[in-house]
Design a protein around this motif. Sequence first.
Motif, mmCIF file in Angstrom:
data_model
loop_
_atom_site.group_PDB
_atom_site.id
_atom_site.type_symbol
_atom_site.label_atom_id
_atom_site.label_comp_id
_atom_site.label_asym_id
_atom_site.label_seq_id
_atom_site.Cartn_x
_atom_site.Cartn_y
_atom_site.Cartn_z
ATOM 1 N N VAL A 1 0.949 -1.136 0.173
ATOM 2 C CA VAL A 1 0.047 0.151 0.144
ATOM 3 C C VAL A 1 0.923 1.239 0.206
ATOM 4 O O VAL A 1 1.645 1.265 0.841
ATOM 5 C CB VAL A 1 -1.003 0.049 1.228
ATOM 6 C CG1 VAL A 1 -1.614 1.498 1.410
ATOM 7 C CG2 VAL A 1 -1.930 -1.163 1.130
ATOM 8 N N ALA A 2 0.810 2.193 -0.784
ATOM 9 C CA ALA A 2 1.661 3.182 -1.204
ATOM 10 C C ALA A 2 1.115 4.518 -1.773
ATOM 11 O O ALA A 2 0.087 4.382 -2.108
ATOM 12 C CB ALA A 2 2.828 2.815 -2.203
ATOM 13 N N THR A 3 1.861 5.505 -1.540
ATOM 14 C CA THR A 3 1.382 7.003 -1.834
ATOM 15 C C THR A 3 1.395 6.902 -3.382
ATOM 16 O O THR A 3 2.243 6.335 -4.038
ATOM 17 C CB THR A 3 2.595 7.840 -1.310
ATOM 18 O OG1 THR A 3 2.009 9.188 -1.792
ATOM 19 C CG2 THR A 3 3.825 7.748 -1.880
ATOM 20 N N ILE B 1 6.061 1.307 -9.817
ATOM 21 C CA ILE B 1 6.214 -0.122 -9.220
ATOM 22 C C ILE B 1 4.967 -0.892 -9.292
ATOM 23 O O ILE B 1 5.072 -2.089 -9.821
ATOM 24 C CB ILE B 1 6.996 0.056 -7.746
ATOM 25 C CG1 ILE B 1 8.241 0.726 -7.961
ATOM 26 C CG2 ILE B 1 6.877 -1.421 -7.237
ATOM 27 C CD1 ILE B 1 8.982 1.226 -6.620
ATOM 28 N N ILE B 2 3.919 -0.319 -8.664
ATOM 29 C CA ILE B 2 2.573 -0.885 -8.671
ATOM 30 C C ILE B 2 2.024 -1.463 -10.001
ATOM 31 O O ILE B 2 1.385 -2.210 -10.031
ATOM 32 C CB ILE B 2 1.735 -0.260 -7.713
ATOM 33 C CG1 ILE B 2 2.140 -0.415 -6.293
ATOM 34 C CG2 ILE B 2 0.176 -0.712 -7.827
ATOM 35 C CD1 ILE B 2 1.336 0.133 -5.131
ATOM 36 N N GLU B 3 2.205 -0.368 -10.867
ATOM 37 C CA GLU B 3 1.790 -0.535 -12.264
ATOM 38 C C GLU B 3 2.536 -1.785 -12.905
ATOM 39 O O GLU B 3 1.914 -2.809 -13.703
ATOM 40 C CB GLU B 3 2.059 0.724 -13.147
ATOM 41 C CG GLU B 3 1.422 0.358 -14.476
ATOM 42 C CD GLU B 3 1.867 1.617 -15.315
ATOM 43 O OE1 GLU B 3 1.573 1.501 -16.656
ATOM 44 O OE2 GLU B 3 1.994 2.732 -14.924
ATOM 45 N N VAL C 1 -1.931 -1.584 -3.757
ATOM 46 C CA VAL C 1 -2.861 -0.411 -4.036
ATOM 47 C C VAL C 1 -2.322 0.950 -3.765
ATOM 48 O O VAL C 1 -1.320 1.002 -2.574
ATOM 49 C CB VAL C 1 -4.235 -0.615 -2.872
ATOM 50 C CG1 VAL C 1 -5.162 0.520 -3.090
ATOM 51 C CG2 VAL C 1 -4.730 -1.919 -3.002
ATOM 52 N N LEU C 2 -2.586 1.870 -4.820
ATOM 53 C CA LEU C 2 -2.040 3.368 -4.467
ATOM 54 C C LEU C 2 -3.261 4.002 -3.531
ATOM 55 O O LEU C 2 -4.534 4.101 -3.891
ATOM 56 C CB LEU C 2 -1.573 3.913 -5.852
ATOM 57 C CG LEU C 2 -0.711 3.380 -6.710
ATOM 58 C CD1 LEU C 2 -0.600 3.835 -8.253
ATOM 59 C CD2 LEU C 2 0.842 3.523 -5.819
ATOM 60 N N GLY D 1 3.583 -9.656 -7.012
ATOM 61 C CA GLY D 1 4.825 -9.044 -6.620
ATOM 62 C C GLY D 1 6.366 -9.648 -6.730
ATOM 63 O O GLY D 1 7.366 -8.980 -7.349
ATOM 64 N N LEU D 2 6.143 -11.104 -6.417
ATOM 65 C CA LEU D 2 7.534 -11.621 -6.711
ATOM 66 C C LEU D 2 7.714 -11.971 -8.326
ATOM 67 O O LEU D 2 9.174 -11.876 -8.448
ATOM 68 C CB LEU D 2 7.282 -13.230 -6.195
ATOM 69 C CG LEU D 2 7.209 -13.098 -4.638
ATOM 70 C CD1 LEU D 2 6.664 -14.558 -4.193
ATOM 71 C CD2 LEU D 2 8.516 -12.903 -4.012
#
Length: 719
Positions: free
Chosen positions: A375-377, A385-387, A393-394, A424-425
Amino acid sequence: MSTNPKDLYIVLVSVHGLIRGDDLELGRDADTGGQILYVVELAQALAKHPDVARVDLLTRLVDDERVSSDYAQPVEEIGDGARIVRIEAGPPGYIAKEQLWDHLDAFADNTLNYLRAGERLPDVIHGHYADAGYVGYRLANLLALPMVFTGHSLGRVKRRRLLASGLSAEDVERLYNITHRIEGEELALASAERVITSTFQEIEEQYELYDHYQPEQMRVIPPGTNLSHFMPPQGDEKHSALFDELKRFLNQPNKPMILALSRPDKRKNISALVKAYGESERLQQLANLVVVAGNRDDVDELEEGAQEVFHELFVTIDRYDLWGKIAFPKHHARNQVPLFYRLAASLKGVFVNPALTEPFGLTLIEAAACGLPLVATDDGGPRDIIENCNNGVLIDALDTDAMGTALVEIISDKDTWEQLSAAGLAGVREHYSWDAHASRYLEVIDPIVELGRKDLIERRPAQLKQQLYRSRAIFTDLDQNLIGDEQSLREFVGVMRQHRKLVKFGIATGRRLDSALKKMKQYGIPEPDFLITSGGTEIYYAPKLTVDDAWKKQIDYHWTPHIVRRVLSEMPGLELQPKTEQSRFKISYFYDQENAPDVREINSLLHKEEQSVNVSLAFGQFLDITPIRASKGLALRYISDRWGIPLEHILVAGGSGADEDMMRGNTLAAVVANRHNEELSQLMDKERIYFAERPFAAGILEAIEHYDFFGSCKGPDDR
């Protein structure tokens, strides 16, 4: 130079610090930071690639009894096809990078001799940091080789941070040789065929400040992550001494772990995470919170900013009575960081980065490599990174409800957790491993080392330096100035972007930092170069919201807020605003015009009590008390002086009494139409104050035209 891209010889140059293949002395001093680890791992990763025959990492030879003899060895093998080559330059002893500038020409000459004595010349030279960028510029031009440059950090940005720390421009130059550094970076940018950065944000907010900024030469390749250090849980995490240490804090230690790991820095926004946790009974039932915020023995012995962060954390923990649910360890070793991630993953937890601004987000990649969902800003690096990994979740870092909801949704659903962990891995292996980095790196350099160098960029003329130093600025209040009409706001933002290399942009507001950032994000207002908050008591600089600590020290003069509160506690018509509107150097009241005394009477009463303060009233209903040395106008003049922007070249747009001292004097001032009848009507006869006919941001645009701000920078009567 080889004509076969499958047989590449790559030279990396990293001059300063202490570099060896094993047992790196990271953190020994300012010159042995993350760059040292990066260049060693880059050399090793590139050498493993089947298209690469050889990698030399060139650094300075250091023969000094104060450091290991490893650094005096001319050649050190660090893997098949990779080695560190140490070049003599200057005195034999270990010296700081700021003192190396006079010896870089000798380093380049000795490197030239080394390369010419070899069996073949390299296919490409890659300079790391300004000093190696200068060396790379010399070698690439002498040998007619293509050059690559990575700045790691940049002098113009460093200069901002040093000024913010309280150093004068003269001290910055004397201590850091900042002019040499910036000139080295300009020469490197002028010579490099490719510039490799970690994020797009780095390109847009840092490299654009340079004369030789060429966006066509920029390529984003995130740093690799060592997957032999950062890996999924191994099954023994709950038997570790680290878990035993955390269990001291927790009533139910086997619950899922929400993990945050960062410096104790206000911009990291850790208190918002603790607040989100404290406001969610469901989250407290589901999970424990573990906050790793640097190392501390005694909070009172830390620097002032860290003290403030810890104080706010302790108060928030106590307010929500989170004892037994939150672990807040005082110490950790660097080699324990991977274990924190693995332990959290073994407990089916989540890693959280709630920073207000995050250019890259290395901890997110490390956590993902250990199988932790994120969970990140919604800012900078976390978006990428999350894309890429699709493993979290952003969130709006200032929306504690959204933060809590995202954490509950991940932790409470095992299938969601497993899906995000696996994604993620896989994503880290594909996008952020050293193997992935090496492959992307070769895709970038292959075209420029082919015979004929067909992919060289066509360079545009460099921008003028005087424009890039931006000797003009526009400052405006936030509420009722920028905010109020979205169409004119969009027009204003477009105009500022069009002239961003000529004019700096500043916002001055009575709001606290978190509140101001929330409003700016809501209305799509870009981060300003200068952000004055809490009525002039705090100053922040782009691109990382660097706080000006020198300003805080300067205004902390005869400031005794507890006496101010006592004196005004029984005064009719005054009611303290919520804690969210209070700050260390600002006491804020709601002001009832019918029952409260005149502002001058309040000021007089405080002076009789020997309180040296400024009293300001905004919108007829918000009363702020600040130290005598703090106001919007004083903060603006402080910035003008430190950044060398003449007051005559600063346009100020305001409209409340709190803006008055910004607008008096030598600044060019404007009052937008929707605020003519407020506290500034008494200024209508003053020179250099323009009363616009249009409201909100349209009035600011009208004032820009009135003063010919991008041209003569004068009113019609003065032209």
